[in-house]
Design a protein around this motif. Structure first.
Motif, PDB file in Angstrom:
ATOM      1  N   VAL A  60      33.793  38.098  32.161  1.00  0.00           N
ATOM      2  CA  VAL A  60      34.386  39.333  32.741  1.00  0.00           C
ATOM      3  C   VAL A  60      35.779  39.027  33.117  1.00  0.00           C
ATOM      4  CG1 VAL A  60      34.071  40.570  34.829  1.00  0.00           C
ATOM      5  CG2 VAL A  60      32.136  40.277  33.451  1.00  0.00           C
ATOM      6  N   VAL A  61      36.607  39.869  32.934  1.00  0.00           N
ATOM      7  CA  VAL A  61      37.784  39.806  33.736  1.00  0.00           C
ATOM      8  C   VAL A  61      37.916  41.028  34.977  1.00  0.00           C
ATOM      9  CG1 VAL A  61      40.662  40.254  33.494  1.00  0.00           C
ATOM     10  CG2 VAL A  61      39.152  39.016  31.671  1.00  0.00           C
ATOM     11  N   LEU A  62      37.948  40.337  35.967  1.00  0.00           N
ATOM     12  CA  LEU A  62      37.970  41.211  37.108  1.00  0.00           C
ATOM     13  C   LEU A  62      39.187  41.898  37.572  1.00  0.00           C
ATOM     14  CD1 LEU A  62      35.966  42.213  39.244  1.00  0.00           C
ATOM     15  CD2 LEU A  62      36.601  40.326  40.721  1.00  0.00           C
ATOM     16  N   VAL A  63      39.389  43.014  37.715  1.00  0.00           N
ATOM     17  CA  VAL A  63      40.744  43.659  38.052  1.00  0.00           C
ATOM     18  C   VAL A  63      40.633  44.080  39.423  1.00  0.00           C
ATOM     19  CG1 VAL A  63      42.217  45.421  37.097  1.00  0.00           C
ATOM     20  CG2 VAL A  63      40.949  44.043  35.480  1.00  0.00           C
ATOM     21  N   ASP A  64      41.999  43.877  39.893  1.00  0.00           N
ATOM     22  CA  ASP A  64      42.212  44.549  41.169  1.00  0.00           C
ATOM     23  C   ASP A  64      43.704  44.729  41.410  1.00  0.00           C
ATOM     24  OD1 ASP A  64      41.692  45.891  43.442  1.00  0.00           O
ATOM     25  OD2 ASP A  64      41.014  43.973  44.482  1.00  0.00           O
ATOM     26  N   ASP A  65      44.109  45.822  42.226  1.00  0.00           N
ATOM     27  CA  ASP A  65      45.542  45.702  42.450  1.00  0.00           C
ATOM     28  C   ASP A  65      46.396  44.736  43.195  1.00  0.00           C
ATOM     29  OD1 ASP A  65      44.320  46.239  44.829  1.00  0.00           O
ATOM     30  OD2 ASP A  65      45.510  48.188  45.432  1.00  0.00           O
ATOM     31  N   ILE A  66      45.757  44.127  43.957  1.00  0.00           N
ATOM     32  CA  ILE A  66      46.412  42.830  44.856  1.00  0.00           C
ATOM     33  C   ILE A  66      45.400  41.561  45.153  1.00  0.00           C
ATOM     34  CG2 ILE A  66      48.193  44.136  45.864  1.00  0.00           C
ATOM     35  CD1 ILE A  66      46.690  43.737  48.410  1.00  0.00           C
TER      36      ILE A  66
ATOM     37  N   ILE B  89      28.692  34.959  32.025  1.00  0.00           N
ATOM     38  CA  ILE B  89      29.108  33.567  31.764  1.00  0.00           C
ATOM     39  C   ILE B  89      30.274  33.061  32.520  1.00  0.00           C
ATOM     40  CG2 ILE B  89      29.802  31.888  30.020  1.00  0.00           C
ATOM     41  CD1 ILE B  89      28.519  33.580  27.885  1.00  0.00           C
ATOM     42  N   SER B  90      31.223  33.991  32.705  1.00  0.00           N
ATOM     43  CA  SER B  90      32.605  33.429  33.336  1.00  0.00           C
ATOM     44  C   SER B  90      33.323  34.795  33.986  1.00  0.00           C
ATOM     45  CB  SER B  90      33.351  32.648  32.381  1.00  0.00           C
ATOM     46  OG  SER B  90      34.080  33.318  31.542  1.00  0.00           O
ATOM     47  N   VAL B  91      34.139  34.491  35.136  1.00  0.00           N
ATOM     48  CA  VAL B  91      34.680  35.298  35.665  1.00  0.00           C
ATOM     49  C   VAL B  91      36.348  35.087  35.515  1.00  0.00           C
ATOM     50  CG1 VAL B  91      35.152  37.081  37.572  1.00  0.00           C
ATOM     51  CG2 VAL B  91      32.750  36.404  36.705  1.00  0.00           C
ATOM     52  N   ASP B  92      37.160  35.905  35.406  1.00  0.00           N
ATOM     53  CA  ASP B  92      38.550  35.601  35.558  1.00  0.00           C
ATOM     54  C   ASP B  92      39.254  36.794  36.068  1.00  0.00           C
ATOM     55  OD1 ASP B  92      38.761  33.189  34.042  1.00  0.00           O
ATOM     56  OD2 ASP B  92      38.896  34.199  32.225  1.00  0.00           O
ATOM     57  N   ILE B  93      40.353  36.496  36.947  1.00  0.00           N
ATOM     58  CA  ILE B  93      40.764  37.557  37.884  1.00  0.00           C
ATOM     59  C   ILE B  93      42.126  38.067  37.229  1.00  0.00           C
ATOM     60  CG2 ILE B  93      41.562  38.012  40.037  1.00  0.00           C
ATOM     61  CD1 ILE B  93      38.762  37.134  40.075  1.00  0.00           C
ATOM     62  N   LEU B  94      42.434  39.336  37.141  1.00  0.00           N
ATOM     63  CA  LEU B  94      43.727  39.888  36.728  1.00  0.00           C
ATOM     64  C   LEU B  94      44.044  40.727  37.936  1.00  0.00           C
ATOM     65  CD1 LEU B  94      46.054  39.924  34.848  1.00  0.00           C
ATOM     66  CD2 LEU B  94      44.763  41.634  33.587  1.00  0.00           C
ATOM     67  N   VAL B  95      45.429  40.578  38.422  1.00  0.00           N
ATOM     68  CA  VAL B  95      45.754  41.830  39.389  1.00  0.00           C
ATOM     69  C   VAL B  95      47.207  42.062  39.083  1.00  0.00           C
ATOM     70  CG1 VAL B  95      44.144  40.708  41.454  1.00  0.00           C
ATOM     71  CG2 VAL B  95      46.632  39.862  41.040  1.00  0.00           C
ATOM     72  N   ALA B  96      47.588  43.149  39.678  1.00  0.00           N
ATOM     73  CA  ALA B  96      49.136  43.513  39.495  1.00  0.00           C
ATOM     74  C   ALA B  96      49.956  42.746  40.479  1.00  0.00           C
ATOM     75  CB  ALA B  96      49.183  45.054  39.939  1.00  0.00           C
TER      76      ALA B  96
END
Ligand SMILES: [Zn+2]
Ligand SMILES: [Zn+2]
Length: 259
Positions: free
Chosen positions: A208-214, A234-241
């Motif tokens: 999963v790529v977890l997405v948020d604004d900040i 299996i795994s989680v990465d984070i992507l934010v603005a």
């Protein structure tokens, strides 16, 4: 609903009226993208070196040890693996994020997501699924949309990655101003996220790529990650603005910032 229609029409107008700078409205030279030179110059990109887990920029390469983590992540590493942010949360980036979140400027999702694709190139692999950090439904009704879900939709469109905008749900509303320390915020968001049961099977065995604004203290992202891992992702990465740095948090504590 009315809010939503206003947002929708604004979004639509943005496409039919020859657009100036999406942020300040200034005229843009042909082929100049969606931001004018001045607004573009006000963006501070998160360029290497930065922490591999929380995307906080390092002042110099000296801070980046062999593991690529900042001191805080090395001591109490987050549950997710990699963290990527397009901008540092200041000036122009802050204006775009706040506009998207509180100003009804849903078209900013397009701009932010475009830069997020560049920042998240290495984590947006073919096999990932995009999931937004949810907001509570009382806030959803008031705002008309979840800004993170808007980002996920645009990211999915730009990259062709699968997305589940409703996979996670927030059980109760939390106070945004309480996110000043990692510990305090963690306590507040503990057990606040749940996985919608119809996504349980779909997310099993997925990256999963977890997405948020900040990304501020990371406590909200961590609460989401915990639920996703408990449900066999299996795994989680984070992507934010935008990454809020310690300095920005302290300034906000002093009341200068209104996020
Ligand atoms: Zn501009
Ligand atoms: Zn870190």
């Amino acid at each position: 609903m009315r809010h939503f229609l206003v947002h929708l029409s604004r979004h639509f107008l943005y496409f039919i009226i020859p657009a100036g700078c999406a942020s300040c409205g200034e005229e843009i030279a042909e082929g100049g993208g969606r931001l004018c030179a001045r607004c573009y110059a006000g963006l501070r990109f998160v360029n290497a070196p930065f922490c591999d887990a929380c995307a906080v920029p390092f002042a110099s390469t000296e801070h980046s040890e062999a593991d690529g983590l900042c001191l805080e992540c090395r001591q109490t590493g987050p549950l997710w693996q990699k963290g990527r942010a397009a901008f540092v949360y200041e000036e122009q980036a802050r204006q775009l994020v706040l506009g998207l979140k509180y100003g009804g400027r849903t078209e900013y999702a397009d701009i932010l997501a475009w830069f997020m694709v560049q920042a998240g190139k290495d984590i947006l692999r073919d096999d990932v699924v995009l999931v937004p950090v949810p907001i509570h439904r009382s806030r959803l009704w008031r705002r008309g949309y979840n800004q993170a879900a808007l980002l996920v939709n645009v990211l999915s469109r730009l990259t062709g990655r699968e997305c589940y905008p409703n996979a996670l749900r927030r059980k109760r509303s939390t106070h945004p101003l309480a996110r000043l320390t990692r510990g305090g915020r963690r306590k507040q968001v503990h057990d606040v996220m749940v996985l919608n049961s119809r996504y349980r099977e779909k997310l099993q065995g997925r990256h999963v790529v977890l997405v948020d604004d900040i990304l501020t203290t990371g406590a909200t992202a961590e609460a989401c990650t915990k639920v996703l891992l408990e449900n066999n992702c299996i795994s989680v990465d984070i992507l934010v603005a935008a990454r809020v740095t310690l300095f920005e948090s302290l300034e906000r504590q002093k009341g200068k910032f209104d996020a």
